[in-house]
Design an enzyme around this catalytic site. Structure first.
Site, PDB file in Angstrom:
ATOM      1  N   TRP A 182       0.857  -1.190   0.000  1.00 11.60           N
ATOM      2  CA  TRP A 182       0.000   0.000   0.000  1.00 11.60           C
ATOM      3  C   TRP A 182       0.888   1.232   0.000  1.00 11.60           C
ATOM      4  O   TRP A 182       1.889   1.296   0.726  1.00 11.60           O
ATOM      5  CB  TRP A 182      -0.900   0.033   1.242  1.00 11.60           C
ATOM      6  CG  TRP A 182      -1.700   1.305   1.313  1.00 11.60           C
ATOM      7  CD1 TRP A 182      -2.855   1.574   0.647  1.00 11.60           C
ATOM      8  CD2 TRP A 182      -1.374   2.489   2.050  1.00 11.60           C
ATOM      9  NE1 TRP A 182      -3.280   2.859   0.927  1.00 11.60           N
ATOM     10  CE2 TRP A 182      -2.391   3.444   1.783  1.00 11.60           C
ATOM     11  CE3 TRP A 182      -0.322   2.848   2.905  1.00 11.60           C
ATOM     12  CZ2 TRP A 182      -2.387   4.721   2.351  1.00 11.60           C
ATOM     13  CZ3 TRP A 182      -0.324   4.126   3.469  1.00 11.60           C
ATOM     14  CH2 TRP A 182      -1.342   5.042   3.194  1.00 11.60           C
ATOM     15  N   GLU A 221      -2.902  -2.812  -2.619  1.00 12.69           N
ATOM     16  CA  GLU A 221      -4.088  -2.327  -1.901  1.00 12.69           C
ATOM     17  C   GLU A 221      -4.575  -1.006  -2.475  1.00 12.69           C
ATOM     18  O   GLU A 221      -3.909   0.015  -2.368  1.00 12.69           O
ATOM     19  CB  GLU A 221      -3.764  -2.178  -0.411  1.00 12.69           C
ATOM     20  CG  GLU A 221      -4.934  -1.718   0.420  1.00 12.69           C
ATOM     21  CD  GLU A 221      -4.589  -1.621   1.898  1.00 12.69           C
ATOM     22  OE1 GLU A 221      -5.399  -1.031   2.650  1.00 12.69           O
ATOM     23  OE2 GLU A 221      -3.520  -2.128   2.312  1.00 12.69           O
ATOM     24  N   LYS A 223      -7.107   2.333  -3.137  1.00 14.58           N
ATOM     25  CA  LYS A 223      -7.651   3.358  -2.236  1.00 14.58           C
ATOM     26  C   LYS A 223      -8.430   4.373  -3.056  1.00 14.58           C
ATOM     27  O   LYS A 223      -8.101   4.635  -4.219  1.00 14.58           O
ATOM     28  CB  LYS A 223      -6.522   4.041  -1.467  1.00 14.58           C
ATOM     29  CG  LYS A 223      -6.978   4.878  -0.271  1.00 14.58           C
ATOM     30  CD  LYS A 223      -5.769   5.356   0.512  1.00 14.58           C
ATOM     31  CE  LYS A 223      -6.153   6.224   1.690  1.00 14.58           C
ATOM     32  NZ  LYS A 223      -6.760   5.466   2.783  1.00 14.58           N
ATOM     33  N   HIS A 258     -11.727   1.855   1.935  1.00 17.76           N
ATOM     34  CA  HIS A 258     -11.073   2.556   0.833  1.00 17.76           C
ATOM     35  C   HIS A 258     -11.980   2.842  -0.357  1.00 17.76           C
ATOM     36  O   HIS A 258     -11.507   2.984  -1.485  1.00 17.76           O
ATOM     37  CB  HIS A 258      -9.860   1.755   0.354  1.00 17.76           C
ATOM     38  CG  HIS A 258      -8.704   1.834   1.283  1.00 17.76           C
ATOM     39  ND1 HIS A 258      -7.456   1.331   0.984  1.00 17.76           N
ATOM     40  CD2 HIS A 258      -8.589   2.372   2.530  1.00 17.76           C
ATOM     41  CE1 HIS A 258      -6.629   1.547   1.993  1.00 17.76           C
ATOM     42  NE2 HIS A 258      -7.299   2.175   2.941  1.00 17.76           N
ATOM     43  N   HIS A 282      -9.069  -6.492   3.758  1.00 15.89           N
ATOM     44  CA  HIS A 282      -8.846  -5.826   5.030  1.00 15.89           C
ATOM     45  C   HIS A 282     -10.200  -5.392   5.586  1.00 15.89           C
ATOM     46  O   HIS A 282     -10.930  -4.655   4.920  1.00 15.89           O
ATOM     47  CB  HIS A 282      -7.935  -4.608   4.877  1.00 15.89           C
ATOM     48  CG  HIS A 282      -6.480  -4.945   4.933  1.00 15.89           C
ATOM     49  ND1 HIS A 282      -5.486  -3.991   4.862  1.00 15.89           N
ATOM     50  CD2 HIS A 282      -5.848  -6.131   5.072  1.00 15.89           C
ATOM     51  CE1 HIS A 282      -4.299  -4.582   4.946  1.00 15.89           C
ATOM     52  NE2 HIS A 282      -4.506  -5.880   5.071  1.00 15.89           N
ATOM     53  N   ASP A 322      -7.765  -4.332   9.960  1.00 10.67           N
ATOM     54  CA  ASP A 322      -6.970  -3.110   9.786  1.00 10.67           C
ATOM     55  C   ASP A 322      -7.704  -1.933  10.406  1.00 10.67           C
ATOM     56  O   ASP A 322      -8.460  -1.232   9.749  1.00 10.67           O
ATOM     57  CB  ASP A 322      -6.717  -2.855   8.300  1.00 10.67           C
ATOM     58  CG  ASP A 322      -5.804  -1.661   8.065  1.00 10.67           C
ATOM     59  OD1 ASP A 322      -5.241  -1.142   9.047  1.00 10.67           O
ATOM     60  OD2 ASP A 322      -5.652  -1.238   6.902  1.00 10.67           O
TER      61      ASP A 322
END
Length: 415
Positions: A182, A221, A223, A258, A282, A322
């Site tokens: 990430w 990851e 976002k 996200h 997550h 997370d």
């Protein structure tokens, strides 16, 4: 109602509670180490999170080193049912006289061997993450997409080092390690060039993933936005989804915080399962934006778990937690959040899915709605109590007294 009575009640709907209990106990959940110390880590000489991440609150008793973080983690997992993994960030390298501090582009497995020994001792798996934030080499909010070659090379070297560490971890544990990338990269205001940063990120990822690592599951990851990158996020969902689709063995990790508030992760899971053999996930609780609040037993968390179960994907969806909250007792946060996910998972395993699917496929939508509503008021709490009894943890709120005792006797004495 007793468990036996609940078992019979569920059986009337075609649900096997024994199978549900066994499946829930066997599903590993990767519990994030960074809740215990506010994402500070052990390698940041300036102390504190920043340059792409933020934790709020100042509750006393934060873990300050490896020994304290291990103790806090163990205190939490004693009160949580089910199979556990440890989710580590690279900033939690353990530096010793034999293996002193080095910068992130030079870390090696030796700096994480103590974590592997800890995992072996307690039967935990491990997952891993490069730490591409809270560092002076985050320049103008950019890392792997930076136009500065020196910045980009530093973070590429860090990510390659992390994959090698994850590979060694997997070999030592005879397991596969999810290694998740990430980055905080993006722009606060409207960018003049949207393509350039993404082309640089693509080239960096190609280099990072070039070396075969059979014990590693690679993920990136995505976002939507964050504070400071409101106008443009380099690692968007479209970018990473496309990258994963073109690069076998790399997966787009879905983080529940996200996405736009009107989007639902639960709907994305079955969509990805049509094309990918694994979906890294997550689990967190966003409040209006990616605020990573402690997971609660909310509608969307329950729907996420229902989709995992309905799709027959317990072995395909890789679940990690997370969240990080420094405004409450950090051990309690771990316990509350992980138990909430376990409750949602067990609840999902107790749904009459086969009958619901049959009703949908035959167009019996009225009966389907009725049965879905009935399932909401089934005696779930009695099955949860039995699950906790078998796992040797408290089923009710009595666990909190143990956390309070630990805070009084251990955490409150930290400076």
């Amino acid at each position: 109602m007793s468990y036996q009575e609940a078992k019979e009640r569920y059986a009337a709907l075609g649900v096997d509670t024994e199978a549900a209990l066994a499946a829930c106990a066997d599903k590993a959940v990767s519990i994030h180490c960074w809740q215990g110390d506010d994402v500070v880590g052990f390698d940041n000489k300036d102390g504190g999170a920043g340059n792409g991440i933020q934790t709020t609150g100042n509750y006393p008793g934060r873990a300050r080193n490896f020994e304290e973080l291990k103790a806090d983690f163990l205190q939490a997992v004693r009160l949580i049912p089910g199979k556990k993994r440890i989710n580590l960030h690279a900033c939690y390298a353990v530096f010793t006289e034999a293996h002193p501090w080095v910068d992130r582009d030079q870390i090696t497995y030796d700096h994480f061997a103590p974590w592997v020994a800890f995992a072996k001792e307690h039967g935990f798996g491990i997952d891993f993450n490069p730490t591409i934030f809270s560092h002076p080499m985050v320049k103008e909010g950019l890392t792997l997409s930076s136009p500065d070659e020196t910045v980009r090379r530093f973070w590429i070297a860090h990510c390659i080092a992390c994959r090698r560490i994850a590979e060694r971890m997997g070999a030592e544990l005879n397991d596969q390690v999810l290694n998740n990338v990430w980055i905080p990269d993006g722009f606060k205001d409207v960018p003049a060039d949207r393509l350039g940063p993404r082309m640089r990120l693509k080239a960096a990822l190609d280099e990072i993933f070039a070396e075969p690592c059979p014990h590693v599951i690679d993920s990136v990851e995505s976002k939507f936005f964050a504070i400071g990158v409101e106008s443009y996020t380099t690692g968007s969902n479209e970018f990473y989804m496309s990258y994963a689709a073109r690069h076998p063995g790399v997966y787009n990790l879905l983080d529940a915080g996200h996405f736009h508030p009107s989007e639902y992760i639960s709907d994305k899971i079955p969509a990805l399962l049509c094309f990918f053999d694994k979906v890294p996930l997550h689990v967190t609780r966003p409040v209006n934006w990616d605020s990573d609040h402690v997971v609660n037993y909310t509608d969307e968390i329950r729907e996420i778990c229902k989709e995992i179960v309905r799709c027959g994907a317990l072995d395909k969806v890789l679940v990690g937690l997370d969240f990080f909250d420094a405004s409450i007792n950090r051990v309690a946060a771990w316990v509350i959040g992980t138990r909430a996910f376990e409750q949602a998972l067990l609840n999902a395993l107790l749904q009459p899915d086969e009958e619901l699917k049959r009703l949908q496929d035959t167009g019996a939508f009225t009966k389907k709605m009725m049965l879905m509503e009935q399932a909401k008021i089934m005696p779930f709490s009695d099955v949860w109590a039995e699950y906790c009894r078998r796992e040797g943890v408290p089923a009710d709120e009595s666990w909190f007294a143990e956390v309070q005792r630990y805070e009084d006797e251990v955490q409150s004495k930290r400076g």
